[in-house]
Design a protein around this motif. Structure first.
Motif, PDB file in Angstrom:
ATOM      1  N   VAL A  62       0.805  -1.153   0.125  1.00 38.10           N
ATOM      2  CA  VAL A  62       0.017  -0.097   0.070  1.00 38.10           C
ATOM      3  C   VAL A  62       0.728   1.206  -0.095  1.00 38.10           C
ATOM      4  CG1 VAL A  62      -2.000  -1.234   1.006  1.00 38.10           C
ATOM      5  CG2 VAL A  62      -0.259  -0.068   2.436  1.00 38.10           C
ATOM      6  N   MET A  63       0.338   2.293  -0.519  1.00 34.94           N
ATOM      7  CA  MET A  63       0.811   3.645  -0.353  1.00 34.94           C
ATOM      8  C   MET A  63       0.523   4.289   1.173  1.00 34.94           C
ATOM      9  SD  MET A  63       0.375   6.233  -3.682  1.00 34.94           S
ATOM     10  CE  MET A  63      -1.269   6.647  -3.090  1.00 34.94           C
ATOM     11  N   LYS A  64       1.666   4.496   1.754  1.00 35.96           N
ATOM     12  CA  LYS A  64       1.738   4.787   3.125  1.00 35.96           C
ATOM     13  C   LYS A  64       0.809   6.223   3.323  1.00 35.96           C
ATOM     14  CE  LYS A  64       4.438   5.509   7.448  1.00 35.96           C
ATOM     15  NZ  LYS A  64       5.701   5.519   7.750  1.00 35.96           N
ATOM     16  N   ALA A  65       0.749   7.200   2.454  1.00 37.22           N
ATOM     17  CA  ALA A  65       0.064   8.432   2.696  1.00 37.22           C
ATOM     18  C   ALA A  65      -1.238   8.201   2.431  1.00 37.22           C
ATOM     19  CB  ALA A  65       0.589   9.012   1.463  1.00 37.22           C
ATOM     20  N   GLY A  66      -1.738   6.881   1.886  1.00 38.45           N
ATOM     21  CA  GLY A  66      -3.182   6.815   1.789  1.00 38.45           C
ATOM     22  C   GLY A  66      -3.876   5.997   2.946  1.00 38.45           C
TER      23      GLY A  66
END
Length: 87
Positions: A62-66
């Protein structure tokens, strides 16, 4: 951006990865040390149902920012002790 630790409960949805068009609750076991693209991470943990029970162990990319910290759901650790089973 959030700091991740074992035990964190996350809401993982489309902002984290297109594979999560239907959001899931995810309890983090650990952040895996695998090479990834900048801003992306591998997480190992459990998919959590609406009652707060683990239903599936998963590794997700996953994208950490999301990622978002999930609101506490009934049955999560720390909310209340589960009743002891009778013998």
């Amino acid at each position: 951006m959030i700091s991740l630790r074992a035990g964190d409960l996350l809401l993982v949805g489309r902002q984290a990865s297109v594979q999560f068009s239907k959001p899931i609750l995810f309890r983090v076991i650990r952040v895996l040390d695998r090479p990834t693209y900048d801003g992306w991470i591998w997480l190992e943990g459990y998919q959590i149902d609406k009652k707060g029970d683990a239903v599936d162990r998963r590794s997700i990319f996953v994208m950490k920012a999301g990622l978002h910290v999930a609101p506490a759901c009934r049955g999560n650790r720390g909310d209340h002790a589960r009743p002891a089973r009778g013998r």
